[in-house]
Design an enzyme around this catalytic site. Structure first.
Site, PDB file in Angstrom:
ATOM      1  CG  HIS A  56      46.987  53.432  39.150  1.00  0.00           C
ATOM      2  ND1 HIS A  56      45.891  52.820  39.692  1.00  0.00           N
ATOM      3  CD2 HIS A  56      47.163  54.582  39.870  1.00  0.00           C
ATOM      4  CE1 HIS A  56      45.409  53.572  40.678  1.00  0.00           C
ATOM      5  NE2 HIS A  56      46.167  54.651  40.822  1.00  0.00           N
ATOM      6  CG  HIS A  58      48.984  56.715  42.091  1.00  0.00           C
ATOM      7  ND1 HIS A  58      47.844  57.296  41.595  1.00  0.00           N
ATOM      8  CD2 HIS A  58      50.025  57.415  41.555  1.00  0.00           C
ATOM      9  CE1 HIS A  58      48.173  58.303  40.788  1.00  0.00           C
ATOM     10  NE2 HIS A  58      49.487  58.393  40.753  1.00  0.00           N
ATOM     11  CG  ASP A  60      46.222  54.906  46.623  1.00  0.00           C
ATOM     12  OD1 ASP A  60      47.060  55.280  45.770  1.00  0.00           O
ATOM     13  OD2 ASP A  60      44.989  55.035  46.449  1.00  0.00           O
ATOM     14  CG  HIS A  61      45.828  51.867  43.619  1.00  0.00           C
ATOM     15  ND1 HIS A  61      44.547  51.505  43.293  1.00  0.00           N
ATOM     16  CD2 HIS A  61      45.779  53.177  43.979  1.00  0.00           C
ATOM     17  CE1 HIS A  61      43.745  52.554  43.427  1.00  0.00           C
ATOM     18  NE2 HIS A  61      44.469  53.585  43.846  1.00  0.00           N
ATOM     19  CG  HIS A 114      44.334  58.131  38.231  1.00  0.00           C
ATOM     20  ND1 HIS A 114      43.978  59.169  39.063  1.00  0.00           N
ATOM     21  CD2 HIS A 114      45.018  57.246  39.015  1.00  0.00           C
ATOM     22  CE1 HIS A 114      44.435  58.918  40.293  1.00  0.00           C
ATOM     23  NE2 HIS A 114      45.062  57.762  40.281  1.00  0.00           N
ATOM     24  CG  ASP A 133      42.501  55.310  41.697  1.00  0.00           C
ATOM     25  OD1 ASP A 133      41.739  54.455  42.206  1.00  0.00           O
ATOM     26  OD2 ASP A 133      43.426  55.861  42.323  1.00  0.00           O
ATOM     27  CG  HIS A 171      40.027  55.436  45.963  1.00  0.00           C
ATOM     28  ND1 HIS A 171      40.787  55.662  47.091  1.00  0.00           N
ATOM     29  CD2 HIS A 171      40.907  55.335  44.939  1.00  0.00           C
ATOM     30  CE1 HIS A 171      42.070  55.686  46.760  1.00  0.00           C
ATOM     31  NE2 HIS A 171      42.179  55.498  45.451  1.00  0.00           N
TER      32      HIS A 171
HETATM   33 FE    FE Z   1      44.066  55.523  44.376  1.00  0.00          FE
HETATM   34 ZN    ZN Z   2      45.751  56.467  41.939  1.00  0.00          ZN
END
Ligand code: FE
Ligand code: ZN
Length: 241
Positions: A56, A58, A60-61, A114, A133, A171
């Site tokens: 996805h 985001h 952080d990915h 998410h 996530d 995570h």
């Molecule tokens: Fe994340």
């Molecule tokens: Zn995420």
């Protein structure tokens, strides 16, 4: 031939999973949110990166995806439905598509909740689910864009996968998830045992992942919720906890 999988810790609590196809030596990473630790892991293994799988959009990915593509010539694969919010994709995929890592094949599953465009990747040798996530061990992703109904359906999109499936989440949230799970399901023996196992692993500095689908089916209150309404109620309670 099977894939082997290694965790790379990134940012504060992300895992970037590094996959190697044992037959061809092809290497992939899932959700590279940070460059330095991923580069270090790739260099330690011979400096090869063929495929970048994104679940996805985001930051952080996806944060390191384009830098890694430039550096290693890897192909970036992600959801067609989310192509506008992802780095330019070399391949845009949808539910039911197959993705190759050398001789190993993954099936793409759509798992909105998410985020709307969230996808997961399932390799069957050995059974391995990279779910970003969507599902966490003993938890699920926050509903930033989707509804409880969508998350319910997404968690149950994994129902057909075998019990022994290894679950590789985005995570390391398991310790706090275990606290919440024990509060809402205090008499669940399997959950108590999993919480104990997680606390031992974390005390030794080891990842709590991968989990297995058998364990999540027995212990995860979001997977065990009977209805979307119950899942939504748990998700709201957890957001406030
Ligand atoms: Fe994340
Ligand atoms: Zn995420």
């Amino acid at each position: 031939m099977p894939i082997s999988v290694l965790p790379i810790s990134a940012l504060s609590d992300n895992y970037v999973w590094m996959l190697t196809d044992e037959e061809t030596g092809c290497v992939g990473v899932v959700d590279p949110g940070e460059c330095a630790p991923v580069r270090a892991a790739i260099e330690a293994q011979g400096g090869r990166l063929d495929v970048i799988l994104l679940t996805h959009h985001h930051a952080d990915h996806i944060g390191a995806a384009e830098t890694l593509r430039e550096r290693y010539g890897a192909k970036i694969i992600g959801a067609a439905a989310d192509a506008k919010r992802l780095p330019p994709l070399d391949r845009a995929v949808r539910a039911g598509d197959e993705v190759m890592l050398g001789s190993s094949k993954a099936l793409v599953l759509e798992t909105p909740g998410h985020t709307i465009g969230h996808i997961a990747y399932y390799f069957n040798e050995p059974p391995s689910l990279f779910c970003g996530d969507t599902m966490f061990s003993l938890g699920c992703g926050r509903l930033f864009e989707g509804t409880p109904e969508q998350m319910f359906k997404s968690l149950h999109a994994f129902d057909a996968l075998p019990d022994e499936t290894r679950v590789y989440c985005g995570h390391e949230y398991t310790t706090s998830n275990a606290r919440f799970a024990l509060a809402v399901d205090p008499d669940n023996t399997a959950l108590k045992e999993r919480a104990e196992e997680v606390s031992n692993l974390r005390a030794r500095g080891l990842p709590s992942l991968p989990s297995t689908l058998a364990s999540e089916r027995a212990c995860n209150p979001f997977v065990r919720a009977d209805t979307p309404e119950e899942l939504g109620r748990l998700r709201r309670e957890k957001d406030l906890a």
